[in-house]
Design an enzyme around this catalytic site. Structure first.
Site, mmCIF file in Angstrom:
data_model
loop_
_atom_site.group_PDB
_atom_site.id
_atom_site.type_symbol
_atom_site.label_atom_id
_atom_site.label_comp_id
_atom_site.label_asym_id
_atom_site.label_seq_id
_atom_site.Cartn_x
_atom_site.Cartn_y
_atom_site.Cartn_z
ATOM 1 N N ASP A 141 0.926 -1.031 0.211
ATOM 2 C CA ASP A 141 0.199 -0.410 0.151
ATOM 3 C C ASP A 141 0.941 1.200 0.378
ATOM 4 O O ASP A 141 0.818 2.228 -0.943
ATOM 5 C CB ASP A 141 -0.641 -0.069 0.872
ATOM 6 C CG ASP A 141 -2.338 0.960 0.988
ATOM 7 O OD1 ASP A 141 -2.450 1.623 0.582
ATOM 8 O OD2 ASP A 141 -2.848 1.359 2.228
ATOM 9 N N HIS A 154 -6.669 -1.000 -7.993
ATOM 10 C CA HIS A 154 -6.788 -1.620 -7.303
ATOM 11 C C HIS A 154 -8.703 -1.642 -6.950
ATOM 12 O O HIS A 154 -8.997 -2.977 -6.563
ATOM 13 C CB HIS A 154 -6.743 -1.561 -6.186
ATOM 14 C CG HIS A 154 -7.395 -1.969 -4.731
ATOM 15 N ND1 HIS A 154 -8.740 -1.358 -4.478
ATOM 16 C CD2 HIS A 154 -6.660 -3.080 -3.438
ATOM 17 C CE1 HIS A 154 -8.549 -1.677 -3.282
ATOM 18 N NE2 HIS A 154 -8.125 -2.922 -3.472
ATOM 19 N N HIS A 187 -5.425 -5.182 0.453
ATOM 20 C CA HIS A 187 -5.873 -4.369 -0.013
ATOM 21 C C HIS A 187 -4.007 -4.061 -0.198
ATOM 22 O O HIS A 187 -3.694 -4.140 -1.827
ATOM 23 C CB HIS A 187 -5.955 -3.878 1.252
ATOM 24 C CG HIS A 187 -5.901 -1.777 0.570
ATOM 25 N ND1 HIS A 187 -6.886 -1.462 -0.383
ATOM 26 C CD2 HIS A 187 -4.712 -0.737 1.070
ATOM 27 C CE1 HIS A 187 -6.591 -0.087 -0.237
ATOM 28 N NE2 HIS A 187 -5.548 0.136 -0.254
#
Length: 364
Positions: A169, A255, A269
């Site tokens: 991330d 994403h 994530h």
């Protein structure tokens, strides 16, 4: 030209920081509404953790598992009127849900991440999903969390996969901020980013490259080291400040596109954001030296570099185009890239990134 930079009210980090949680909560009053992951409640803090509190009364509720409008509504209905502060303890979706509940009820919020897997903790943003886990929308909040408290001893005991996903991330932070800077595109406040934001985004990237591998080794050994402290700060604070005040672009939009395919839902994530970063390298025609640097980093820390590693082995062109079309929705941040981007561009960038990743693994 007006620039805007936003921050959480207070950021607390270190081994044993959880032991001063009550002290931080007491600054807001005597009653706290706590949203906590079930696993964290039973296995990390312990179900009796709050029984030792003497200054603050706690109404504890277990998070339902998805940051959806339905879950936010359910929890909001359980908050007592005299509550002084809302607390979120757990992973990114738990924290986003707590922030949304606090916003809905106009209460201050204290955020306690137990893993360093996303940059969600510091932001004035909640990512809302459907009950089935598909990205739905961003909920922009009027203020950042009042306190973010990270106990690195707890983070060190979590599976290494979470820390690595946080690096995925955070990896997007500088690339996306740089795109916004080049285009004069707005950050998450709707205004331009500041020199501070772009500098923090760059520091985030440099910290990942320097300390990422060492930090992963630390959590594998369940040890708190200076390298781990630096990566936790990069994943949580630097990335949070960098994305919010620098801006988002292609990586997070891709994403969001990937979430339309159910096979990706079991992946974290940051693992999917990492694929978004790699695709963005081909989308924006980055120099080969940088492409090599980013792929090498991902391989060293264990981030995915192929579509197969996020559940899309043998994905059809039809499904990949669905991802690309979702990523290019008119409201998506991919339009913060310096050049116009179409769904066909994203489709080919994803294929190129996957091909390069497979080539490096000698799979083609």
């Amino acid at each position: 030209m007006i620039t805007t930079t936003i921050f959480p009210g207070r950021y607390v980090q270190g081994a044993g920081a959880i032991n001063i949680l009550e002290e931080e909560l007491s600054r807001f009053g005597e009653r706290a509404f706590v949203v906590i992951d079930d696993f964290v409640d039973k296995n990390v803090l312990g179900e009796n953790f709050f029984s030792s509190f003497t200054k603050v009364r706690v109404n504890k509720q277990i998070f339902g598992g998805e940051c959806s409008d339905e879950e936010i509504e359910r929890l909001s209905g359980l908050v007592e009127e005299e509550t002084d502060v809302v607390v979120g303890i757990g992973g990114g979706k738990t924290l986003d849900t707590a922030k949304a509940v606090a916003y809905k009820l106009k209460k201050p919020v204290v955020i306690v991440p137990t893993i360093a897997s996303t940059d969600a903790p510091c932001s004035a943003l909640s990512v809302i999903y459907t009950p089935n886990g598909e990205f739905k929308r961003y909920l922009f909040l009027p203020r950042n969390p009042d306190v973010v408290l990270v106990d690195t001893e707890i983070v060190a005991k979590a599976p290494a996969r979470f820390l690595v996903a946080g690096m995925g991330d955070a990896l997007a932070t500088w690339f996306e901020a740089e795109s916004c800077k080049q285009k004069y595109a707005p950050n998450m406040t709707g205004r331009l980013g500041s020199m501070t934001a772009y500098a923090l985004a760059r520091l985030c990237y440099e910290t990942l490259l320097e300390y990422g591998v060492l930090a992963k080794r630390s959590v594998e050994e369940k040890s708190v080291t200076p390298a781990l402290e630096k990566i936790v700060e990069a994943n949580t604070l630097l990335s949070g400040l960098g994305f919010e005040s620098g801006g988002l672009a292609a990586a997070h939009a891709i994403h969001n596109g990937l979430t339309v395919l159910e096979n990706t839902h079991k992946y974290l994530h940051g693992e999917k954001v990492a694929i978004g970063v790699l695709a963005s390298l081909f989308l924006t025609d980055k120099p080969r030296k940088m492409i090599e640097e980013v792929y090498s980093f991902c391989e060293e820390v264990g981030l995915p570099t192929t579509l197969a590693e996020i559940g899309l082995d043998g994905v059809s062109d039809e499904d990949l185009m669905k991802v690309a079309e979702k990523a290019c929705d008119k409201n998506e941040t991919i339009h913060n890239e310096p050049q116009p981007v179409t769904s066909k561009d994203v489709f080919f960038a994803l294929k190129a990134a996957d091909r390069y990743g497979r080539m490096r693994k000698n799979l083609t």
